[in-house]
Motif scaffolding. Structure first.
Motif, PDB file in Angstrom:
ATOM      1  N   LYS A  15      29.536  38.376  38.859  1.00 49.89           N
ATOM      2  CA  LYS A  15      29.715  36.928  38.825  1.00 49.89           C
ATOM      3  C   LYS A  15      30.951  36.648  39.669  1.00 49.89           C
ATOM      4  O   LYS A  15      31.968  37.321  39.526  1.00 49.89           O
ATOM      5  CB  LYS A  15      29.933  36.463  37.396  1.00 49.89           C
ATOM      6  N   ILE A  16      30.861  35.667  40.546  1.00 49.42           N
ATOM      7  CA  ILE A  16      31.971  35.358  41.443  1.00 49.42           C
ATOM      8  C   ILE A  16      32.622  34.057  41.001  1.00 49.42           C
ATOM      9  O   ILE A  16      31.952  33.041  40.856  1.00 49.42           O
ATOM     10  CB  ILE A  16      31.486  35.250  42.899  1.00 49.42           C
ATOM     11  N   VAL A  17      33.917  34.108  40.762  1.00 46.52           N
ATOM     12  CA  VAL A  17      34.704  32.927  40.450  1.00 46.52           C
ATOM     13  C   VAL A  17      35.440  32.593  41.735  1.00 46.52           C
ATOM     14  O   VAL A  17      36.426  33.221  42.085  1.00 46.52           O
ATOM     15  CB  VAL A  17      35.693  33.198  39.290  1.00 46.52           C
ATOM     16  N   ASP A  18      34.887  31.622  42.482  1.00 47.36           N
ATOM     17  CA  ASP A  18      35.412  31.304  43.794  1.00 47.36           C
ATOM     18  C   ASP A  18      36.613  30.378  43.665  1.00 47.36           C
ATOM     19  O   ASP A  18      36.703  29.560  42.771  1.00 47.36           O
ATOM     20  CB  ASP A  18      34.335  30.654  44.656  1.00 47.36           C
ATOM     21  N   GLY A  19      37.524  30.520  44.572  1.00 46.35           N
ATOM     22  CA  GLY A  19      38.731  29.710  44.590  1.00 46.35           C
ATOM     23  C   GLY A  19      39.626  30.212  45.696  1.00 46.35           C
ATOM     24  O   GLY A  19      39.169  30.853  46.642  1.00 46.35           O
ATOM     25  N   LYS A  20      40.907  29.916  45.590  1.00 41.46           N
ATOM     26  CA  LYS A  20      41.855  30.382  46.597  1.00 41.46           C
ATOM     27  C   LYS A  20      41.831  31.905  46.684  1.00 41.46           C
ATOM     28  O   LYS A  20      41.836  32.481  47.762  1.00 41.46           O
ATOM     29  CB  LYS A  20      43.264  29.893  46.253  1.00 41.46           C
ATOM     30  N   ASN A  21      41.815  32.555  45.534  1.00 42.95           N
ATOM     31  CA  ASN A  21      41.671  34.005  45.455  1.00 42.95           C
ATOM     32  C   ASN A  21      40.421  34.296  44.636  1.00 42.95           C
ATOM     33  O   ASN A  21      40.453  34.196  43.413  1.00 42.95           O
ATOM     34  CB  ASN A  21      42.887  34.645  44.771  1.00 42.95           C
ATOM     35  N   PRO A  22      39.308  34.638  45.276  1.00 42.88           N
ATOM     36  CA  PRO A  22      38.071  34.857  44.518  1.00 42.88           C
ATOM     37  C   PRO A  22      38.199  36.028  43.544  1.00 42.88           C
ATOM     38  O   PRO A  22      38.880  37.009  43.820  1.00 42.88           O
ATOM     39  CB  PRO A  22      37.025  35.147  45.590  1.00 42.88           C
ATOM     40  N   ASP A  23      37.571  35.885  42.407  1.00 42.90           N
ATOM     41  CA  ASP A  23      37.550  36.933  41.399  1.00 42.90           C
ATOM     42  C   ASP A  23      36.113  37.397  41.200  1.00 42.90           C
ATOM     43  O   ASP A  23      35.174  36.614  41.329  1.00 42.90           O
ATOM     44  CB  ASP A  23      38.100  36.412  40.069  1.00 42.90           C
ATOM     45  N   PHE A  24      35.961  38.656  40.863  1.00 44.68           N
ATOM     46  CA  PHE A  24      34.649  39.242  40.645  1.00 44.68           C
ATOM     47  C   PHE A  24      34.585  39.784  39.228  1.00 44.68           C
ATOM     48  O   PHE A  24      35.467  40.531  38.811  1.00 44.68           O
ATOM     49  CB  PHE A  24      34.400  40.380  41.641  1.00 44.68           C
ATOM     50  N   VAL A  25      33.550  39.417  38.499  1.00 46.49           N
ATOM     51  CA  VAL A  25      33.380  39.863  37.123  1.00 46.49           C
ATOM     52  C   VAL A  25      32.007  40.502  37.014  1.00 46.49           C
ATOM     53  O   VAL A  25      30.994  39.873  37.317  1.00 46.49           O
ATOM     54  CB  VAL A  25      33.472  38.677  36.140  1.00 46.49           C
ATOM     55  N   LEU A  26      31.971  41.757  36.611  1.00 47.97           N
ATOM     56  CA  LEU A  26      30.702  42.418  36.364  1.00 47.97           C
ATOM     57  C   LEU A  26      30.222  41.966  35.002  1.00 47.97           C
ATOM     58  O   LEU A  26      30.991  41.889  34.060  1.00 47.97           O
ATOM     59  CB  LEU A  26      30.873  43.938  36.398  1.00 47.97           C
ATOM     60  N   PHE A  27      28.941  41.626  34.902  1.00 49.38           N
ATOM     61  CA  PHE A  27      28.420  41.158  33.627  1.00 49.38           C
ATOM     62  C   PHE A  27      28.689  42.192  32.555  1.00 49.38           C
ATOM     63  O   PHE A  27      28.449  43.377  32.735  1.00 49.38           O
ATOM     64  CB  PHE A  27      26.922  40.857  33.742  1.00 49.38           C
ATOM     65  N   GLY A  28      29.266  41.759  31.456  1.00 52.55           N
ATOM     66  CA  GLY A  28      29.650  42.657  30.383  1.00 52.55           C
ATOM     67  C   GLY A  28      31.138  42.931  30.335  1.00 52.55           C
ATOM     68  O   GLY A  28      31.645  43.463  29.357  1.00 52.55           O
ATOM     69  N   TRP A  29      31.877  42.587  31.392  1.00 54.77           N
ATOM     70  CA  TRP A  29      33.327  42.756  31.399  1.00 54.77           C
ATOM     71  C   TRP A  29      33.952  41.581  30.673  1.00 54.77           C
ATOM     72  O   TRP A  29      33.448  40.480  30.686  1.00 54.77           O
ATOM     73  CB  TRP A  29      33.879  42.799  32.801  1.00 54.77           C
ATOM     74  N   ASN A  30      35.105  41.806  30.097  1.00 56.06           N
ATOM     75  CA  ASN A  30      35.797  40.755  29.365  1.00 56.06           C
ATOM     76  C   ASN A  30      36.802  40.003  30.212  1.00 56.06           C
ATOM     77  O   ASN A  30      37.269  38.956  29.842  1.00 56.06           O
ATOM     78  CB  ASN A  30      36.533  41.336  28.154  1.00 56.06           C
ATOM     79  N   HIS A  31      37.189  40.556  31.354  1.00 50.19           N
ATOM     80  CA  HIS A  31      38.262  39.947  32.139  1.00 50.19           C
ATOM     81  C   HIS A  31      37.935  40.002  33.620  1.00 50.19           C
ATOM     82  O   HIS A  31      37.048  40.699  34.048  1.00 50.19           O
ATOM     83  CB  HIS A  31      39.590  40.639  31.856  1.00 50.19           C
TER      84      HIS A  31
END
Length: 71
Positions: free
Chosen positions: A53-69
């Protein structure tokens, strides 16, 4: 005089261990997907196909489904 060592709790140690594992896994996924991409949008589509899952913004974040953070 010796300064006392600060010991990490088991929770802190485990979090550090899994954070390293998660970052390594993300790095491997990016290294596998990136050479096949010509554009950023193509990269995002392929990394999402890897179940991130990609949280787009100034610094994009990537979250693998099932991760908590975020990574």
């Amino acid at each position: 005089m010796r300064t006392p060592k600060k010991f990490k709790s088991q929770k802190e140690t485990t979090a550090a261990k899994y954070d390293i594992i998660h970052k390594k896994q993300l790095q491997q996924s990016i290294d596998r997907v990136l050479p096949k991409c010509n554009t950023y949008k193509e990269f995002l589509a392929k990394i999402q196909a890897e179940e991130y899952k990609i949280v787009d913004g100034k610094n994009p974040d990537f979250v693998l489904f099932g991760w908590n953070h975020l990574t």
